[in-house]
Design an enzyme around this catalytic site. Structure first.
Site, PDB file in Angstrom:
ATOM      1  N   HIS A 100      -9.438   0.875   4.597  1.00  0.00           N
ATOM      2  CA  HIS A 100      -8.219   1.060   5.297  1.00  0.00           C
ATOM      3  C   HIS A 100      -8.421   1.855   6.559  1.00  0.00           C
ATOM      4  CE1 HIS A 100      -4.142   2.262   6.343  1.00  0.00           C
ATOM      5  NE2 HIS A 100      -3.900   1.072   5.683  1.00  0.00           N
ATOM      6  N   SER A 134       3.493  -2.386  10.290  1.00  0.00           N
ATOM      7  CA  SER A 134       4.942  -2.544  10.627  1.00  0.00           C
ATOM      8  C   SER A 134       5.427  -3.956   9.999  1.00  0.00           C
ATOM      9  CB  SER A 134       5.031  -2.077  11.799  1.00  0.00           C
ATOM     10  OG  SER A 134       4.554  -0.881  12.177  1.00  0.00           O
ATOM     11  N   GLU A 180      -6.948   4.402   7.662  1.00  0.00           N
ATOM     12  CA  GLU A 180      -6.810   5.668   7.758  1.00  0.00           C
ATOM     13  C   GLU A 180      -8.130   6.372   6.925  1.00  0.00           C
ATOM     14  OE1 GLU A 180      -2.992   5.185   5.471  1.00  0.00           O
ATOM     15  OE2 GLU A 180      -2.203   4.691   7.484  1.00  0.00           O
ATOM     16  N   ASN A 212       1.012  -1.273   0.058  1.00  0.00           N
ATOM     17  CA  ASN A 212       0.025  -0.240   0.043  1.00  0.00           C
ATOM     18  C   ASN A 212       0.890   1.335   0.219  1.00  0.00           C
ATOM     19  OD1 ASN A 212      -2.102   2.011   0.723  1.00  0.00           O
ATOM     20  ND2 ASN A 212      -2.284   1.249   2.606  1.00  0.00           N
ATOM     21  N   GLU A 230      -5.447  -5.255  10.277  1.00  0.00           N
ATOM     22  CA  GLU A 230      -4.627  -4.226  10.600  1.00  0.00           C
ATOM     23  C   GLU A 230      -4.711  -3.783  12.023  1.00  0.00           C
ATOM     24  OE1 GLU A 230      -2.335  -3.152   6.986  1.00  0.00           O
ATOM     25  OE2 GLU A 230      -4.316  -1.647   6.919  1.00  0.00           O
ATOM     26  N   GLY A 281       2.578   1.949  10.890  1.00  0.00           N
ATOM     27  CA  GLY A 281       3.211   3.074  10.609  1.00  0.00           C
ATOM     28  C   GLY A 281       4.108   3.261  11.943  1.00  0.00           C
ATOM     29  N   GLY A 301       2.850  -1.156   4.410  1.00  0.00           N
ATOM     30  CA  GLY A 301       2.857   0.114   4.123  1.00  0.00           C
ATOM     31  C   GLY A 301       4.474   0.401   3.877  1.00  0.00           C
TER      32      GLY A 301
HETATM   33  P1  PGA Z   1       2.799  -0.172   7.838  1.00  0.00           P
HETATM   34  O1  PGA Z   1       1.306   0.274   6.900  1.00  0.00           O
HETATM   35  O2  PGA Z   1       3.320  -1.158   7.223  1.00  0.00           O
HETATM   36  O3  PGA Z   1       3.609   1.172   7.356  1.00  0.00           O
HETATM   37  O4  PGA Z   1       2.707  -0.106   9.052  1.00  0.00           O
HETATM   38  C1  PGA Z   1       0.410  -0.860   6.889  1.00  0.00           C
HETATM   39  C2  PGA Z   1      -0.725  -0.536   6.215  1.00  0.00           C
HETATM   40  O5  PGA Z   1      -1.196   0.619   6.632  1.00  0.00           O
HETATM   41  O6  PGA Z   1      -1.336  -1.191   5.299  1.00  0.00           O
END
Ligand code: PGA
Length: 251
Positions: free
Chosen positions: A95, A213, A97, A9, A167, A173, A234
């Site tokens: 997602h 992560s 976010e 992503n 997730e 992140g 991500g």
């Molecule tokens: P990340 O994001 O690997 O940077 O933690 C994962 C995601 O938001 O799909």
């Protein structure tokens, strides 16, 4: 029996030129990985050019969101069939976010997932608890509500076009990955829930990805868990070498 999925992503990163350069580098690095579904999700504006770049390779293309209507007066939205037109086979939906910053709810996730499936896309439907949910012992009830709402009204047959991504929001992140056991526990819960809501055959076949992560250093441990079928990545998907190393988790 379940083909693993490693999906990147890219979020709101990279110009068209940078996206094409990244995917060109990536497709060389993963050319010999055949037993893994490898997917990248660039920004909307780069989709069509990245699609041209991955043609004939084993890299598949996803969008990061879609709308549920096919067309109409819906300024700023993109329909599933237009994503197909741009070369997508997959679309990420719900997602965290989008849920946190853009008002996405289980209801809108459900409408989008159904529209995406109807258009022939594979919907990567995301769920995950917040840190406060986990700390107050609500993880399973939050996940149950999200899965039930997000996948409401789907038929068993639709699941050939569904991938679930678990997730935990506190792991996205942050550099804080869920432990292998923490992730496995929720994945198993989701699989049992799918068996209860749909049927055992669907539950056995559906791919459940972990996200939060994921890095080359922790992917092997996560993938060794029986109910973890892949990763939604991500930060580590923004560099070809780290994403390729994650896709090569089993070599
Ligand atoms: P990340 O994001 O690997 O940077 O933690 C994962 C995601 O938001 O799909």
């Amino acid at each position: 029996m379940r083909t693993p999925v490693i999906a990147g992503n890219w979020k709101l990163f990279k110009t068209i030129g940078e996206s094409v350069a990244l995917v060109n580098e990536l497709k060389q690095l993963v050319a010999n990985i055949h037993d893994v579904e490898i997917v990248v999700a660039p920004v909307f504006t780069a989709l069509s050019r990245v699609s041209d770049a991955v043609e004939g390779s084993n890299v598949r293309l996803a969008a990061q969101d879609c709308y549920w209507e096919e067309e109409g007066a819906f300024t700023g939205e993109v329909a599933p069939k237009l994503l197909k037109d741009a070369g997508c086979s997959h679309v990420i939906i719900g997602h965290s976010e989008r849920r946190q910053f853009f008002g996405e709810t289980d209801l809108t996730v459900n409408k989008k997932a159904r529209a995406a499936i109807a258009a022939g896309l594979t919907a990567i439907v995301c769920v995950g608890e917040m840190l406060t949910d986990r700390e107050s012992g609500q993880t399973f009830s939050v996940i149950e509500t999200q899965i039930q709402g997000s996948l409401a009204g789907l038929a068993a047959d639709d699941f050939t076009h569904v991938i679930i991504a678990y997730e935990p929001v506190w792991a996205i992140g942050t550099g804080k990955t869920a432990s292998d056991a923490q992730a496995q526990e929720v994945h198993l819960f989701i699989r049992q829930l799918i068996a209860r809501l749909f049927n055992q055959e669907v539950a056995d076949a559906v791919r459940i990805l972990y996200g939060g992560s994921v890095k080359p250093e922790n992917v092997k441990g996560l993938m060794s868990q029986p109910d973890i079928d892949g990763a939604l990545v991500g930060g580590a998907s923004l560099k070809a070498d780290s994403f390729a190393a994650i896709a090569a988790f089993n070599v």
